[in-house]
Design a protein around this motif. Structure first.
Motif, PDB file in Angstrom:
ATOM      1  N   THR A  66     112.543  41.003 112.805  1.00 58.01           N
ATOM      2  CA  THR A  66     112.057  39.836 111.358  1.00 58.01           C
ATOM      3  C   THR A  66     113.010  40.561 110.566  1.00 58.01           C
ATOM      4  O   THR A  66     113.827  38.887 110.053  1.00 58.01           O
ATOM      5  CB  THR A  66     110.831  40.937 111.266  1.00 58.01           C
ATOM      6  OG1 THR A  66     110.038  40.714 111.624  1.00 58.01           O
ATOM      7  CG2 THR A  66     110.605  39.857 109.218  1.00 58.01           C
ATOM      8  N   TYR A 126     116.227  38.100 112.476  1.00 60.55           N
ATOM      9  CA  TYR A 126     116.002  36.592 112.555  1.00 60.55           C
ATOM     10  C   TYR A 126     115.775  36.002 111.262  1.00 60.55           C
ATOM     11  O   TYR A 126     115.039  34.251 111.747  1.00 60.55           O
ATOM     12  CB  TYR A 126     115.596  36.689 113.513  1.00 60.55           C
ATOM     13  CG  TYR A 126     117.164  37.039 114.843  1.00 60.55           C
ATOM     14  CD1 TYR A 126     117.845  36.769 115.223  1.00 60.55           C
ATOM     15  CD2 TYR A 126     115.961  38.350 115.338  1.00 60.55           C
ATOM     16  CE1 TYR A 126     118.942  37.734 115.791  1.00 60.55           C
ATOM     17  CE2 TYR A 126     117.343  38.910 116.716  1.00 60.55           C
ATOM     18  CZ  TYR A 126     118.624  38.248 116.891  1.00 60.55           C
ATOM     19  OH  TYR A 126     119.373  38.533 117.522  1.00 60.55           O
ATOM     20  N   PRO A 151     112.389  35.369 111.021  1.00 66.52           N
ATOM     21  CA  PRO A 151     111.075  34.395 111.401  1.00 66.52           C
ATOM     22  C   PRO A 151     109.724  33.791 109.695  1.00 66.52           C
ATOM     23  O   PRO A 151     110.166  34.504 109.360  1.00 66.52           O
ATOM     24  CB  PRO A 151     110.158  34.834 112.008  1.00 66.52           C
ATOM     25  CG  PRO A 151     110.819  36.553 111.704  1.00 66.52           C
ATOM     26  CD  PRO A 151     111.588  36.344 111.005  1.00 66.52           C
ATOM     27  N   VAL A 152     110.019  32.351 110.082  1.00 75.89           N
ATOM     28  CA  VAL A 152     108.456  31.975 108.910  1.00 75.89           C
ATOM     29  C   VAL A 152     107.328  31.983 109.694  1.00 75.89           C
ATOM     30  O   VAL A 152     107.529  31.930 110.811  1.00 75.89           O
ATOM     31  CB  VAL A 152     109.547  31.341 108.144  1.00 75.89           C
ATOM     32  CG1 VAL A 152     110.920  31.698 107.726  1.00 75.89           C
ATOM     33  CG2 VAL A 152     109.661  29.781 108.629  1.00 75.89           C
ATOM     34  N   LYS A 208     104.983  34.253 113.404  1.00 74.15           N
ATOM     35  CA  LYS A 208     106.606  33.265 112.493  1.00 74.15           C
ATOM     36  C   LYS A 208     107.190  33.347 113.817  1.00 74.15           C
ATOM     37  O   LYS A 208     107.519  34.216 114.646  1.00 74.15           O
ATOM     38  CB  LYS A 208     106.660  35.169 112.063  1.00 74.15           C
ATOM     39  CG  LYS A 208     105.515  35.532 110.542  1.00 74.15           C
ATOM     40  CD  LYS A 208     106.754  36.415 109.886  1.00 74.15           C
ATOM     41  CE  LYS A 208     105.409  37.196 108.635  1.00 74.15           C
ATOM     42  NZ  LYS A 208     106.587  37.712 107.993  1.00 74.15           N
ATOM     43  N   THR A 209     107.846  32.114 113.750  1.00 76.80           N
ATOM     44  CA  THR A 209     108.889  31.970 114.387  1.00 76.80           C
ATOM     45  C   THR A 209     110.168  31.094 113.566  1.00 76.80           C
ATOM     46  O   THR A 209     110.860  31.586 112.406  1.00 76.80           O
ATOM     47  CB  THR A 209     108.628  30.507 114.975  1.00 76.80           C
ATOM     48  OG1 THR A 209     109.315  30.734 116.466  1.00 76.80           O
ATOM     49  CG2 THR A 209     108.003  29.770 114.220  1.00 76.80           C
ATOM     50  N   SER A 210     111.432  31.612 114.264  1.00 80.60           N
ATOM     51  CA  SER A 210     112.391  31.078 113.496  1.00 80.60           C
ATOM     52  C   SER A 210     113.491  30.547 114.646  1.00 80.60           C
ATOM     53  O   SER A 210     113.486  31.419 116.132  1.00 80.60           O
ATOM     54  CB  SER A 210     113.391  31.662 112.449  1.00 80.60           C
ATOM     55  OG  SER A 210     113.962  33.132 113.601  1.00 80.60           O
ATOM     56  N   GLU A 211     113.707  29.630 115.087  1.00 86.62           N
ATOM     57  CA  GLU A 211     115.266  29.012 115.802  1.00 86.62           C
ATOM     58  C   GLU A 211     116.527  30.015 115.828  1.00 86.62           C
ATOM     59  O   GLU A 211     116.138  30.717 116.805  1.00 86.62           O
ATOM     60  CB  GLU A 211     116.433  28.042 115.427  1.00 86.62           C
ATOM     61  CG  GLU A 211     115.337  26.713 115.459  1.00 86.62           C
ATOM     62  CD  GLU A 211     116.629  25.566 114.264  1.00 86.62           C
ATOM     63  OE1 GLU A 211     117.884  25.334 114.853  1.00 86.62           O
ATOM     64  OE2 GLU A 211     116.082  24.007 113.842  1.00 86.62           O
ATOM     65  N   TYR A 266     107.766  33.804 119.277  1.00 88.37           N
ATOM     66  CA  TYR A 266     106.618  34.290 117.769  1.00 88.37           C
ATOM     67  C   TYR A 266     106.263  35.304 117.996  1.00 88.37           C
ATOM     68  O   TYR A 266     106.177  35.836 119.125  1.00 88.37           O
ATOM     69  CB  TYR A 266     104.999  33.175 118.771  1.00 88.37           C
ATOM     70  CG  TYR A 266     105.565  31.813 118.412  1.00 88.37           C
ATOM     71  CD1 TYR A 266     105.030  30.821 117.839  1.00 88.37           C
ATOM     72  CD2 TYR A 266     105.651  30.997 119.545  1.00 88.37           C
ATOM     73  CE1 TYR A 266     104.680  29.409 118.040  1.00 88.37           C
ATOM     74  CE2 TYR A 266     105.242  29.911 120.518  1.00 88.37           C
ATOM     75  CZ  TYR A 266     105.440  29.314 118.893  1.00 88.37           C
ATOM     76  OH  TYR A 266     104.971  27.577 119.247  1.00 88.37           O
TER      77      TYR A 266
END
Length: 152
Positions: free
Chosen positions: A89, A92, A94-95, A117-120, A137
């Motif tokens: 978290t 990276y 994640p949103v 939550k995820t992010s590139e 995720y």
């Protein structure tokens, strides 16, 4: 007569294209085996050591009766140590994910409720093996990482 044959062929060709366009995304095929061994995941996605529980399934896309190169898929639900979740978290950022992970039916009972939550950057962190794309995720409340991956 020649014009009628040409027109008939054109109609059939258009119908074939239309049917092909209505098929949608390629279907995930596999053995249905729910696996819990971690080594194949570590080899493809990096350091998952210390993960107390791993559930995953894999296979190929499309119709197995059709010859040719295959595109492979892996869907995995991985319980992580809370410290590892905090590291991911922090590193990276994640949103909130727009949707829950789209995993195969046999793995859905193992998905946590979310929110996810995820992010590139998080995706890229798990793209360790060339030729594999990953969508990662995190459910930070359940300390679970879900990987949806495709590769050659």
């Amino acid at each position: 007569m020649l014009l009628a044959i040409w027109a008939s062929g054109l109609t059939v060709s258009c119908q074939d294209v239309e049917r092909a366009g209505n098929r949608g995304a390629a279907e995930k095929n596999g053995t249905g085996e729910l696996r819990s061994d971690i080594e194949p995941l570590v080899r493809r996605f990096g350091d998952l050591s210390g993960s107390p529980q791993v559930r995953w399934m894999s296979g190929t896309y499309g119709d197995p009766r059709n010859p040719g190169p295959s595109m492979y898929w892996i869907d995995a639900v991985i319980t992580l140590d809370p410290v590892k979740v905090a590291q991911l978290t922090g590193a990276y950022a994640p949103v909130a994910a727009q949707a829950a992970p789209d995993v195969v039916k046999g793995l859905r009972p193992h998905l946590p409720p979310g929110p996810f939550k995820t992010s590139e950057a998080l995706d890229t962190a798990f793209e360790k093996q060339e030729g594999w794309g990953v969508t990662a995720y995190l459910d930070t409340g359940a300390n679970i990482l879900v990987l949806v991956a495709q590769g050659t």
